[in-house]
Motif scaffolding. Structure first.
Motif, mmCIF file in Angstrom:
data_model
loop_
_atom_site.group_PDB
_atom_site.id
_atom_site.type_symbol
_atom_site.label_atom_id
_atom_site.label_comp_id
_atom_site.label_asym_id
_atom_site.label_seq_id
_atom_site.Cartn_x
_atom_site.Cartn_y
_atom_site.Cartn_z
ATOM 1 N N THR A 277 -58.296 22.176 -16.736
ATOM 2 C CA THR A 277 -58.715 23.039 -18.150
ATOM 3 C C THR A 277 -57.876 22.379 -18.559
ATOM 4 N N ALA A 278 -57.264 20.947 -19.201
ATOM 5 C CA ALA A 278 -56.772 20.824 -19.859
ATOM 6 C C ALA A 278 -57.249 19.693 -20.231
ATOM 7 N N ILE A 279 -58.051 18.919 -19.047
ATOM 8 C CA ILE A 279 -59.259 17.678 -19.185
ATOM 9 C C ILE A 279 -60.030 18.234 -20.715
ATOM 10 N N ALA A 280 -61.135 19.764 -19.500
ATOM 11 C CA ALA A 280 -61.914 20.161 -19.901
ATOM 12 C C ALA A 280 -61.614 20.331 -21.772
ATOM 13 N N GLU A 281 -60.700 21.137 -21.810
ATOM 14 C CA GLU A 281 -60.404 21.324 -23.736
ATOM 15 C C GLU A 281 -60.099 19.662 -24.031
ATOM 16 N N ILE A 282 -59.911 18.405 -23.675
ATOM 17 C CA ILE A 282 -59.736 16.838 -24.268
ATOM 18 C C ILE A 282 -61.003 16.867 -24.850
ATOM 19 N N ALA A 283 -62.138 16.883 -23.294
ATOM 20 C CA ALA A 283 -63.466 16.685 -23.612
ATOM 21 C C ALA A 283 -64.424 16.926 -24.459
ATOM 22 N N ALA A 284 -64.300 18.359 -24.270
ATOM 23 C CA ALA A 284 -64.964 18.996 -25.476
ATOM 24 C C ALA A 284 -64.688 18.788 -27.016
ATOM 25 N N MET A 285 -62.930 18.158 -27.163
ATOM 26 C CA MET A 285 -63.056 18.313 -28.676
ATOM 27 C C MET A 285 -63.716 16.289 -29.157
ATOM 28 N N ALA A 286 -63.778 16.685 -30.443
ATOM 29 C CA ALA A 286 -64.392 15.666 -30.986
ATOM 30 C C ALA A 286 -64.268 14.629 -30.942
ATOM 31 N N PRO A 287 -64.619 13.350 -30.843
ATOM 32 C CA PRO A 287 -64.592 11.408 -30.305
ATOM 33 C C PRO A 287 -63.597 11.628 -31.782
ATOM 34 N N GLY A 288 -62.172 10.265 -31.404
ATOM 35 C CA GLY A 288 -61.634 10.324 -32.625
ATOM 36 C C GLY A 288 -59.843 11.745 -32.544
ATOM 37 N N THR A 289 -60.099 12.445 -32.170
ATOM 38 C CA THR A 289 -59.101 13.534 -32.660
ATOM 39 C C THR A 289 -58.666 13.206 -31.245
ATOM 40 N N ARG A 290 -58.848 13.063 -29.510
ATOM 41 C CA ARG A 290 -58.605 13.483 -29.157
ATOM 42 C C ARG A 290 -56.714 12.636 -28.938
ATOM 43 N N PRO A 291 -55.647 13.399 -28.445
ATOM 44 C CA PRO A 291 -54.492 13.295 -27.851
ATOM 45 C C PRO A 291 -54.831 11.803 -26.468
ATOM 46 N N LEU A 292 -53.461 10.792 -27.035
ATOM 47 C CA LEU A 292 -53.101 9.624 -26.030
ATOM 48 C C LEU A 292 -52.632 10.558 -25.162
ATOM 49 N N ARG A 293 -51.892 11.274 -25.338
ATOM 50 C CA ARG A 293 -50.911 12.043 -24.104
ATOM 51 C C ARG A 293 -51.067 13.750 -23.714
ATOM 52 N N ARG A 294 -51.008 14.156 -23.260
ATOM 53 C CA ARG A 294 -50.825 15.540 -22.588
ATOM 54 C C ARG A 294 -50.283 15.403 -21.283
ATOM 55 N N ALA A 295 -49.448 16.024 -21.676
ATOM 56 C CA ALA A 295 -48.493 16.120 -20.761
ATOM 57 C C ALA A 295 -48.881 18.196 -19.943
ATOM 58 N N VAL A 296 -48.707 17.991 -19.254
ATOM 59 C CA VAL A 296 -49.851 19.606 -18.098
ATOM 60 C C VAL A 296 -48.074 20.074 -17.348
ATOM 61 N N HIS A 297 -47.668 21.121 -17.755
ATOM 62 C CA HIS A 297 -46.596 21.662 -16.513
ATOM 63 C C HIS A 297 -46.275 22.727 -17.412
ATOM 64 N N PRO A 298 -45.992 23.759 -16.600
ATOM 65 C CA PRO A 298 -45.656 24.949 -17.502
ATOM 66 C C PRO A 298 -44.302 25.447 -17.840
ATOM 67 N N GLY A 299 -43.284 23.663 -17.196
ATOM 68 C CA GLY A 299 -41.988 23.747 -17.036
ATOM 69 C C GLY A 299 -41.439 22.989 -18.051
ATOM 70 N N PRO A 300 -40.749 22.307 -17.736
ATOM 71 C CA PRO A 300 -39.324 21.464 -18.173
ATOM 72 C C PRO A 300 -40.765 20.098 -18.194
ATOM 73 N N LYS A 301 -40.823 19.346 -19.276
ATOM 74 C CA LYS A 301 -41.650 18.047 -19.657
ATOM 75 C C LYS A 301 -40.338 17.339 -20.569
ATOM 76 N N PRO A 302 -39.916 16.266 -18.774
ATOM 77 C CA PRO A 302 -39.046 15.705 -19.695
ATOM 78 C C PRO A 302 -39.058 14.401 -19.680
ATOM 79 N N GLN A 303 -40.709 13.828 -19.890
ATOM 80 C CA GLN A 303 -41.136 12.360 -20.486
ATOM 81 C C GLN A 303 -41.259 13.008 -22.107
ATOM 82 N N ALA A 304 -41.354 13.832 -22.599
ATOM 83 C CA ALA A 304 -42.005 14.294 -24.183
ATOM 84 C C ALA A 304 -41.083 13.852 -24.913
ATOM 85 N N GLU A 305 -39.723 13.439 -25.332
ATOM 86 C CA GLU A 305 -38.610 12.640 -26.226
ATOM 87 C C GLU A 305 -39.222 11.608 -25.620
#
Length: 332
Positions: A277-305
């Motif tokens: 679902t996250a990939i579909a959302e990113i694919a639908a975004m306009a070129p040049g506006t997509r994020p380099l990284r997307r963390a996907v998980h409802p729980g902790p995201k230890p890599q965010a910092e």
């Protein structure tokens, strides 16, 4: 109100139920992917399989690749495509083979009538255990699949994308591509390599109008665990007595790895559909506006910092240099 979950997508046959069966309001929140073409690796199960069906049901033309054809998973997907008139074509592709990658991409481009819009590098392996226990057979398999395989497919699709000056490469990494867990084998090492390779590629492709996005899933119950258990047990059988004695608890746990059964989401575990679902959302975004990284998980995201500090460090280091415009284009 019904929401998209792996449970209500799974039919008794093991294939996914139609997204059109969802309430109209919920279905309307999913992006329209009409006119886009996707090539996905590793679609026999997990994120790749769910994604192939999700993207096709949102209007995309999907080239679903997997190795070792013929196999039941391929026939299931082909039957689903016929029954529901989905634009899914199953192609054989083993990411370990230069020849098979080149052949599958060429065939997908021929059928598509031109370059592909989106590559999703999803195929991967996980082999547990202490680093010292990993012989060169296991090490080569981890890096050949998780790193070299991504490079093979990217190099195969990029000439067409560059000619057209557009495209999107989505590389599936992991939380463990930024943080390290003992007893995780060389999985983190391979995903750290994916992170670095992807970020550099993102900068270098700015002049060509091509985006690169890194997806960082947390732990999800997918059938990839079946191969993890198989490969980890095979490695455990090759571990020497000296190494086993040096890491008794970790080596013992190598024998106890369990995988999710097909279609199973253990209680309390997050739903794998969140990643495609996250990939579909990113694919639908306009070129040049997509994020380099997307963390996907409802729980902790230890890599965010780590991601935040990495972004700031890259901008401070390179932002005012000759590559500054590329770096700022990707990170800003």
């Amino acid at each position: 109100m019904t929401t998209i979950t792996r449970r209500n997508l799974l039919a008794a046959s093991g294939t996914l139920a139609a997204l059109s069966a969802l309430p109209a309001a919920r279905a309307a929140t999913l992006p329209d992917l009409s006119g886009k073409s996707f090539l996905i690796t590793g679609t026999s199960s997990g994120f790749g399989r769910i994604g192939a069906e999700l993207y096709a049901r949102r209007g995309a033309r999907v080239f679903a690749t997997m190795r070792n054809l013929p196999r039941p998973e391929a026939e299931e997907l082909r039957r689903l495509a016929r029954d529901e008139k989905l634009a899914i074509t199953v192609l054989e592709l083993d990411v370990l083979s230069d020849e098979m990658v080149a052949r599958a991409v060429a065939e997908a481009e021929r059928l598509n009538g031109g370059p592909l819009d989106v590559l999703v590098n999803n195929a991967g392996v996980v082999i547990g255990g202490p680093v010292e226990a990993h012989d060169l057979e296991a090490t080569r398999l981890a890096f050949d699949t998780n790193v070299f395989g991504y490079q093979r497919t990217a190099r195969a699709v990029l000439p067409g994308m560059r000619r057209r000056k557009s495209g999107l490469i989505v590389n599936i990494s992991s939380q463990q591509g930024r943080v390290v867990m003992p007893a995780g084998g060389l999985y983190s090492a391979s995903k750290f390599a994916v992170e670095a390779m992807s970020e550099q590629l993102a900068y270098e492709l700015v002049p060509h109008g091509i985006d690169v996005v890194i997806i960082e899933p947390g732990g999800y119950p997918t059938e990839v665990g079946q191969n993890r258990a198989k490969y980890t047990q095979a490695l455990r059988d090759r571990v020497t007595a000296d190494v086993a004695g040096a890491y008794p608890e970790m080596v013992e746990r190598m024998k106890a790895m369990r995988s999710a059964r097909k279609g199973e989401i253990p209680p309390g575990m997050p739903d794998p559909v969140e990643v495609p679902t996250a990939i579909a959302e990113i694919a639908a975004m306009a070129p040049g506006t997509r994020p380099l990284r997307r963390a996907v998980h409802p729980g902790p995201k230890p890599q965010a910092e780590i991601n935040r500090v990495s972004r700031e460090s890259q901008l401070a280091w390179l932002g005012d240099g000759p590559y500054g415009p590329w770096v700022k284009d990707v990170l800003d």
